[in-house]
Design a protein around this motif. Sequence first.
Motif, mmCIF file in Angstrom:
data_model
loop_
_atom_site.group_PDB
_atom_site.id
_atom_site.type_symbol
_atom_site.label_atom_id
_atom_site.label_comp_id
_atom_site.label_asym_id
_atom_site.label_seq_id
_atom_site.Cartn_x
_atom_site.Cartn_y
_atom_site.Cartn_z
ATOM 1 N N THR A 164 8.330 -0.373 -14.803
ATOM 2 C CA THR A 164 6.892 -0.261 -15.024
ATOM 3 C C THR A 164 6.380 0.255 -14.083
ATOM 4 O OG1 THR A 164 6.431 -2.402 -14.289
ATOM 5 C CG2 THR A 164 7.097 -2.030 -16.885
ATOM 6 N N GLY A 165 7.016 1.027 -12.829
ATOM 7 C CA GLY A 165 6.268 1.333 -11.880
ATOM 8 C C GLY A 165 5.107 2.649 -12.088
ATOM 9 N N GLU A 166 5.635 3.540 -12.988
ATOM 10 C CA GLU A 166 4.886 4.805 -13.209
ATOM 11 C C GLU A 166 3.851 4.462 -13.908
ATOM 12 O OE1 GLU A 166 3.958 8.504 -12.609
ATOM 13 O OE2 GLU A 166 5.615 7.489 -11.663
ATOM 14 N N VAL A 167 3.939 3.446 -14.992
ATOM 15 C CA VAL A 167 2.873 3.043 -15.924
ATOM 16 C C VAL A 167 1.915 2.608 -15.126
ATOM 17 C CG1 VAL A 167 2.286 1.783 -17.971
ATOM 18 C CG2 VAL A 167 4.308 2.980 -17.826
ATOM 19 N N ILE A 168 2.294 1.522 -14.037
ATOM 20 C CA ILE A 168 1.163 0.869 -13.252
ATOM 21 C C ILE A 168 0.463 1.988 -12.517
ATOM 22 C CG2 ILE A 168 1.052 -0.790 -11.460
ATOM 23 C CD1 ILE A 168 3.209 -2.407 -12.806
ATOM 24 N N ARG A 169 1.135 2.921 -11.915
ATOM 25 C CA ARG A 169 0.451 3.734 -11.086
ATOM 26 C C ARG A 169 -0.370 4.570 -11.694
ATOM 27 N NH1 ARG A 169 4.842 5.599 -9.388
ATOM 28 N NH2 ARG A 169 4.971 4.522 -7.272
ATOM 29 N N THR A 170 -0.229 5.034 -13.062
ATOM 30 C CA THR A 170 -1.244 5.637 -13.810
ATOM 31 C C THR A 170 -2.209 4.791 -14.294
ATOM 32 O OG1 THR A 170 0.860 6.962 -14.805
ATOM 33 C CG2 THR A 170 -1.318 7.267 -16.022
ATOM 34 N N GLY A 171 -1.883 3.633 -14.592
ATOM 35 C CA GLY A 171 -3.171 2.924 -14.697
ATOM 36 C C GLY A 171 -4.096 2.745 -13.455
ATOM 37 N N LEU A 172 -3.746 2.609 -12.330
ATOM 38 C CA LEU A 172 -4.351 2.294 -11.371
ATOM 39 C C LEU A 172 -5.177 3.693 -11.005
ATOM 40 C CD1 LEU A 172 -1.911 0.543 -8.660
ATOM 41 C CD2 LEU A 172 -3.953 -0.646 -10.214
ATOM 42 N N ALA A 173 -4.717 4.691 -11.148
ATOM 43 C CA ALA A 173 -5.564 5.941 -10.984
ATOM 44 C C ALA A 173 -6.325 6.235 -12.264
ATOM 45 C CB ALA A 173 -4.376 7.017 -11.013
ATOM 46 N N GLU A 174 -6.362 5.438 -13.236
ATOM 47 C CA GLU A 174 -7.159 5.670 -14.483
ATOM 48 C C GLU A 174 -8.394 4.918 -14.364
ATOM 49 O OE1 GLU A 174 -8.469 7.409 -18.156
ATOM 50 O OE2 GLU A 174 -6.721 7.964 -16.923
ATOM 51 N N PHE A 175 -8.129 3.610 -13.569
ATOM 52 C CA PHE A 175 -9.251 2.716 -13.718
ATOM 53 C C PHE A 175 -10.022 2.523 -12.408
ATOM 54 C CE2 PHE A 175 -6.840 1.448 -17.498
ATOM 55 C CZ PHE A 175 -7.777 1.290 -18.547
ATOM 56 N N ALA A 176 -9.635 3.416 -11.416
ATOM 57 C CA ALA A 176 -9.911 3.375 -10.257
ATOM 58 C C ALA A 176 -11.466 3.556 -10.209
ATOM 59 C CB ALA A 176 -9.462 4.489 -9.161
ATOM 60 N N PRO A 177 -12.202 2.835 -9.283
ATOM 61 C CA PRO A 177 -11.865 2.056 -8.257
ATOM 62 C C PRO A 177 -11.545 0.808 -8.501
ATOM 63 C CG PRO A 177 -14.199 2.455 -7.727
ATOM 64 C CD PRO A 177 -13.760 2.845 -9.256
ATOM 65 N N TRP A 178 -11.851 0.000 -9.731
ATOM 66 C CA TRP A 178 -11.851 -1.281 -9.792
ATOM 67 C C TRP A 178 -10.376 -1.941 -9.555
ATOM 68 C CZ3 TRP A 178 -16.331 -3.304 -10.305
ATOM 69 C CH2 TRP A 178 -17.213 -2.562 -10.855
ATOM 70 N N PRO A 179 -9.380 -1.477 -9.861
ATOM 71 C CA PRO A 179 -7.985 -2.017 -9.475
ATOM 72 C C PRO A 179 -7.926 -2.341 -7.924
ATOM 73 C CG PRO A 179 -7.624 -0.516 -11.112
ATOM 74 C CD PRO A 179 -8.947 -0.154 -10.726
ATOM 75 N N VAL A 180 -8.162 -1.359 -6.996
ATOM 76 C CA VAL A 180 -8.269 -1.630 -5.625
ATOM 77 C C VAL A 180 -9.130 -2.653 -5.151
ATOM 78 C CG1 VAL A 180 -8.522 -0.279 -3.511
ATOM 79 C CG2 VAL A 180 -7.691 0.819 -5.271
ATOM 80 N N LEU A 181 -10.310 -2.752 -5.797
ATOM 81 C CA LEU A 181 -11.595 -3.634 -5.510
ATOM 82 C C LEU A 181 -11.112 -4.996 -6.151
ATOM 83 C CD1 LEU A 181 -14.838 -2.251 -6.264
ATOM 84 C CD2 LEU A 181 -13.758 -2.272 -3.971
#
Length: 235
Positions: A164-181
Amino acid sequence: MSATTTARARLRRVRRHTAAPAAPAAAPVKAPGKAGKVATLRRATWAALRGQTTRAELAGEVRGAAGEAVPNPRLRWAAFNGTAAAAGHCLLSFTTGDPWAGAALLGAAMNSIVNVTVFGVTIGAAYVGWHAVKLVCLHKLPGLFGLLARPAGMIGAASWGQGTGEVIRTGLAEFAPWPVLLAPLLIAGGAGYGLFLLERRITRSPRRAPVRWLARVPLATLVVSSLLYAPGALL
């Protein structure tokens, strides 16, 4: 005056002269001061070291002394958790040579947020796979199939989680910056919940205070590391 009345008067005089004196009032017992408590605890410790008392009695003396010294339960709770956090943080700092080692570890996890998320998904998928096999009763199959059903379900689900690494990476980029916060809170919260469950498992049966204190050290250390990391993450 009749003979009966005279005899009764004489009997009253004899009783009055032979009555026992009233006992003096007992002096009030003073509660032992701080020095008395320390001396009592010292005597109990010395008796335990010489084998004249049991460890349970010594533990009772220590609990009693702690309760009398700090009658406020909130202060005792703060002292219990504060000393556990201080001991864990000092041990971590001494081992790594860095007083900010806990915060640095959380920072490294933030830099590898995709890998950390994949790891969490893999663990969760393995747990679900193990219990899913039990839910559909595949573990009741006869022979070798029943024995291998749960491990196979867990391994298969974990393999899915690893991909699921690629799916998670795409999701993090899609919903930035909330995942990082939210990632520091999720990482620290997930690790803290895992340590809390481990502590509950260790202290499920009645344990003495030293065992409960040692079981609290990892969780308290994680809280301190998160508090040390939070100011830098918010800048």
